[in-house]
Design a protein around this motif. Structure first.
Motif, mmCIF file in Angstrom:
data_model
loop_
_atom_site.group_PDB
_atom_site.id
_atom_site.type_symbol
_atom_site.label_atom_id
_atom_site.label_comp_id
_atom_site.label_asym_id
_atom_site.label_seq_id
_atom_site.Cartn_x
_atom_site.Cartn_y
_atom_site.Cartn_z
ATOM 1 N N VAL A 33 0.765 -1.041 -0.092
ATOM 2 C CA VAL A 33 -0.001 -0.015 -0.041
ATOM 3 C C VAL A 33 1.036 1.253 -0.025
ATOM 4 O O VAL A 33 1.766 1.400 1.017
ATOM 5 C CB VAL A 33 -0.814 -0.053 1.214
ATOM 6 C CG1 VAL A 33 -1.878 1.499 1.267
ATOM 7 C CG2 VAL A 33 -1.707 -1.233 1.226
ATOM 8 N N SER A 34 0.590 2.113 -0.873
ATOM 9 C CA SER A 34 1.299 3.340 -1.011
ATOM 10 C C SER A 34 0.237 4.629 -0.935
ATOM 11 O O SER A 34 -0.708 4.510 -1.607
ATOM 12 C CB SER A 34 2.207 3.433 -2.226
ATOM 13 O OG SER A 34 2.648 4.884 -2.279
ATOM 14 N N CYS A 35 0.374 5.410 -0.208
ATOM 15 C CA CYS A 35 -0.499 6.547 0.345
ATOM 16 C C CYS A 35 0.121 7.851 0.676
ATOM 17 O O CYS A 35 -0.307 8.231 1.794
ATOM 18 C CB CYS A 35 -1.913 6.050 1.225
ATOM 19 S SG CYS A 35 -1.151 5.327 2.701
ATOM 20 N N PRO A 36 0.604 8.328 -0.274
ATOM 21 C CA PRO A 36 1.440 9.665 0.098
ATOM 22 C C PRO A 36 0.505 10.797 0.547
ATOM 23 O O PRO A 36 0.827 11.719 1.357
ATOM 24 C CB PRO A 36 2.179 10.178 -1.097
ATOM 25 C CG PRO A 36 1.544 9.520 -2.339
ATOM 26 C CD PRO A 36 0.836 8.189 -1.577
ATOM 27 N N THR A 37 -0.761 10.917 -0.067
ATOM 28 C CA THR A 37 -1.611 11.833 0.355
ATOM 29 C C THR A 37 -2.049 11.858 1.812
ATOM 30 O O THR A 37 -2.147 12.856 2.739
ATOM 31 C CB THR A 37 -3.019 12.023 -0.554
ATOM 32 O OG1 THR A 37 -2.718 12.061 -1.872
ATOM 33 C CG2 THR A 37 -3.947 13.028 -0.105
#
Length: 151
Positions: A92-96
């Motif tokens: 999972v990647s979620c920079p926001t």
């Protein structure tokens, strides 16, 4: 030493010993109170310093539009970046979302920018089985993207 003088000395020693114990207890109590007061002062100083730094923080002087541009750049550094990326192996990647954890002011700015939440990549539906919490994350992104077209 005469016996009456010896009795006076013994009485003095007995009384003085009790007085010294009372003084020792009073000093220990005062030291405990002093430490409590110093801790309260230090805590207040930390909160005061934090409040002053929030007021004086240069990033707070940026217009919301400029800050939104910076956030957009952070979320999409290249063409293959997404504000939420749910990968094949449960990654999972979620920079926001990560940016919204910095402080309450950033969170408010980011949550008021639906474009930052509207770029989603799901490479496999198995992600929801491999990482069950990702479905909640996915729903949160959909909700925060409001009526913006999804990418």
């Amino acid at each position: 030493v005469p016996s009456d003088r010896l009795e006076q000395i013994n009485a003095f020693v007995t009384d003085t010993s009790e007085d010294l114990q009372r003084y020792d207890r009073a000093v220990i109590e005062m030291e405990r109170q002093l430490v409590a007061i110093q801790n309260a002062r230090d805590d207040l100083r930390r909160r005061f310093d934090n409040a002053q730094s929030l007021i004086a923080s240069p990033i707070r002087n940026l217009p919301l539009e400029a800050l939104s541009e910076i956030f957009s750049w952070c979320c999409w550094r290249d063409e293959s970046s997404y504000s939420l990326s749910l990968g094949k192996e449960g990654s999972v990647s979620c920079p926001t979302l990560r940016l919204s954890w910095v402080c309450s002011w950033w969170r408010k700015c980011i949550q008021s920018s639906p474009d930052l939440w509207s770029s989603i990549e799901v490479t496999s539906s198995r992600i929801f089985h491999l990482n069950p919490s990702s479905i909640q994350l996915f729903r949160m992104y959909l909700s925060n993207s409001e009526k913006r077209p999804l990418d």
